[in-house]
Design an enzyme around this catalytic site. Structure first.
Site, short mmCIF file in Angstrom:
data_model
loop_
_atom_site.label_atom_id
_atom_site.label_comp_id
_atom_site.label_asym_id
_atom_site.label_seq_id
_atom_site.Cartn_x
_atom_site.Cartn_y
_atom_site.Cartn_z
N GLU A 35 0.87 -1.19 0.00
CA GLU A 35 0.00 0.00 0.00
C GLU A 35 0.90 1.23 0.00
O GLU A 35 1.80 1.34 0.83
CB GLU A 35 -0.93 -0.03 1.23
N THR A 42 -9.35 4.17 0.19
CA THR A 42 -10.24 5.33 0.05
C THR A 42 -11.36 5.29 1.07
O THR A 42 -11.64 6.29 1.74
CB THR A 42 -10.83 5.36 -1.38
N CYS A 43 -12.02 4.16 1.18
CA CYS A 43 -13.21 4.06 2.04
C CYS A 43 -12.91 4.51 3.47
O CYS A 43 -13.60 5.35 4.04
CB CYS A 43 -13.73 2.63 2.01
N CYS A 48 -15.92 6.78 2.41
CA CYS A 48 -17.16 6.47 3.13
C CYS A 48 -17.12 6.82 4.63
O CYS A 48 -18.04 7.46 5.14
CB CYS A 48 -17.48 4.98 3.05
N LYS A 51 -16.46 10.56 5.61
CA LYS A 51 -17.62 11.26 5.04
C LYS A 51 -18.84 11.13 5.95
O LYS A 51 -19.50 12.10 6.30
CB LYS A 51 -17.90 10.69 3.64
N TYR A 180 -23.03 11.76 -6.26
CA TYR A 180 -23.35 11.67 -4.83
C TYR A 180 -22.29 12.33 -3.95
O TYR A 180 -22.62 12.88 -2.90
CB TYR A 180 -23.62 10.21 -4.43
N GLU A 184 -23.38 15.10 -1.31
CA GLU A 184 -23.17 14.85 0.12
C GLU A 184 -22.34 15.97 0.76
O GLU A 184 -22.67 16.46 1.84
CB GLU A 184 -22.47 13.50 0.31
N THR A 313 -17.70 0.41 -2.06
CA THR A 313 -16.91 -0.48 -1.20
C THR A 313 -17.45 -1.91 -1.14
O THR A 313 -16.69 -2.86 -1.34
CB THR A 313 -16.82 0.14 0.22
N HIS A 438 -45.61 -0.15 13.38
CA HIS A 438 -46.24 1.14 13.63
C HIS A 438 -45.81 1.74 14.96
O HIS A 438 -45.70 0.99 15.93
CB HIS A 438 -47.75 0.95 13.61
N GLU A 443 -43.41 1.96 7.39
CA GLU A 443 -44.67 1.22 7.22
C GLU A 443 -45.38 1.61 5.94
O GLU A 443 -46.17 0.84 5.38
CB GLU A 443 -45.59 1.38 8.44
#
Ligand code: FAD
Length: 461
Positions: A35, A42-43, A48, A51, A180, A184, A313, A438, A443
């Site tokens: 890595e 990223t996630c 994600c 964020k 998105y 966001e 992801t 309920h 519902e």
């Protein structure tokens, strides 16, 4: 003695790469993973997870306001951006540690370096220059934000990467894009008190979502005070006396402290040595794979965002698990990209699974559309005017529910459960004979008995 140093070498320590390496190592394979930035990818590091933490932070303003309707008097409140960043950093560092621990507990060897292919079985570890060989290679290098090199002043702009580590909260932000991530972040910054403008070249935000949700979210965001400029794009960004001067095509000049580009992501395949290894890419740089995530070279797989199939992801993780089945369990398994439930963590939130009304109309000759728009119970006392939208699309011939769409609080949580239902092939009759819970907003999903309208050959009747 094996001919290679490793059974498996994984390039990229994000969602797909870590899962491939950890599970293969747990099966007893000799595995290494490299890595170049931070494990978790990223996630975890700049997607994600941080964020969603920002989304939570940005909702408190409205929570404090809503509390008054329930009898609370909330004292003066202030927000400290640096405290949020520090808390977020501590959390992602914790998660990064867990990712590494999972790998080392499974006996995978961890390299903290960029890795590049030398040939089909050889990988160069860039920091040391050392080369290693592997029988099988997985490329899971993800994607990076499109930096819009053609825009004059693009170097003055940030992307989502930098948005997670801004030194200070801006007073005014211009966000470019209608996907998105743009949507966001527009809600996050607005919720934290930043004057926010969203500039999008398309006719309506969130182009591939159901039109009711797109329109409904646009209206809700505009009502909160987020300025949304559709049919527009940036001509240039330049330094002004006090901040940035943003020139738009149709709305004149805008002032901003920060301009954030969120105009899509490009596969991270540049300089990886793909040509040397014989791995083919498409015109956008995405690695071309077959149904089993195998590249043009037999022993090299690619999965996750670098293949530009579905950039999420859980999809990268699913593709990794399919790779494990195919390569190590003698059980060739194709990733299933159909009917993926997903959320947009906007405010209000979107939760969706299956076909949009537009797509359903194209694919099915007769579609029943069940639609409800209502004020959620909490809004009665809080006084908020926001409306929830719920929508089910049903193939009239088979009665199967082919799309479910929600705009409103907890829509993402509901989408996860609806995802199971639609994946299982539930019919509208299954929904009808399910007892309501309920009082909940959900519902409504089981109490829409008559279609609001129908589509015949794509036309509303
Ligand atoms: C702002 C934002 C919000 C998001 N929100 C969501 C969400 O809410 N839900 C969702 O499902 N998805 C979300 N995503 C998408 C999600 O993060 C990605 O789909 C996912 O991380 C893809 O996983 P991956 O394994 O393919 O790549 P990544 O997670 O990107 O991992 C790739 C890794 O490879 C490393 N790397 C690259 N090249 C090399 C090299 N040559 N050598 C060594 N290492 C290398 C990179 O540093 C990176 O860590 C979001 C993305 C962004 C940007």
């Amino acid at each position: 003695m094996t001919a290679y140093d490793y059974d498996l070498f994984v390039i990229g320590g994000g969602s797909g790469g870590v899962r491939s390496a950890r599970v293969a190592a747990a099966l007893g394979k000799k595995v290494a993973i490299a890595e170049e930035y931070r494990y978790g990818g990223t996630c975890v590091i700049r997607g994600c997870v941080p964020k969603k933490l920002f989304v939570y932070a940005s909702q408190y303003h409205e929570h404090f306001e809503d509390a008054a309707g329930f009898g609370w008097t909330v004292g003066e409140s202030t927000f400290d951006w640096k405290k949020l960043i520090a808390a977020k950093d501590a959390e992602i560092t914790r998660l990064e540690g867990l990712y590494k621990k999972g790998l080392s507990s499974a006996n995978a060897e961890i390299f903290e370096t960029r890795a590049e292919l030398v040939d089909a079985h050889t990988v160069r570890l860039v920091s040391s220059g050392k080369t290693v060989t592997a029988k099988t290679i997985v490329i899971a290098t993800g994607g990076e934000p499109n930096h819009h090199g053609a825009l004059p002043g693009h170097d003055l702009c940030i992307t989502s990467n930098e948005a997670f580590d801004l030194e200070a909260l801006p007073r005014k932000i211009v966000i470019v894009g209608g996907g998105y991530i743009a949507v966001e972040f527009a809600n996050v910054f607005h919720g934290l008190g930043v004057e926010t403008t969203l500039v999008y070249r398309g006719a309506e935000i969130l182009s591939r979502f159901d039109h009711d949700l797109r329109r409904g979210l646009h209206e809700a965001m505009a009502a909160k005070g987020i300025r949304i400029l559709c049919h527009d794009m940036l001509k240039s960004v330049a330094k002004g006396e006090d901040g940035l001067k943003v020139e738009t095509l149709n709305n004149g000049m805008l002032d901003a402290d920060v301009v954030m580009l969120a105009i899509g992501r490009v596969p991270n395949s540049h300089g990886l040595g793909l040509e040397a290894a014989g791995v083919r890419t498409n015109e956008h740089g995405a690695i071309i794979v077959d149904d089993y995530s195998r590249t043009s070279v037999d022993n090299i797989y690619a999965l996750g965002d670098v293949t530009d199939r579905v950039q999420l992801t859980p999809v990268a993780i699913h593709e990794a698990m399919c790779f494990i089945e195919t390569e190590y369990k003698n059980n060739p398994t194709k990733p299933d990209h159909e009917t993926i439930a997903t959320a947009v963590f906007s405010q209000p939130e979107i939760g969706t699974v299956g076909l949009s009304e537009e797509e359903a109309g194209k694919r099915y000759s007769e579609v029943e559309v069940y639609r409800a728009q209502f004020r959620p119970m909490k809004a009665t006392l809080s006084g908020r005017t926001e409306k929830m939208i719920m929508k089910l699309l049903v193939d009239a011939a088979s009665r199967k529910v082919i799309g479910a769409h929600i705009l409103g609080h907890d829509a993402g949580e509901m989408a996860q459960l609806l995802g199971i239902t639609l994946k299982a092939g539930s019919t509208k009759d299954d929904f009808d004979r399910t007892m309501a819970v309920h009082p909940t907003a959900a519902e409504e999903l089981v109490t829409m008995y008559a279609p609001s309208y129908r589509l015949r050959n794509g036309v509303r009747v």
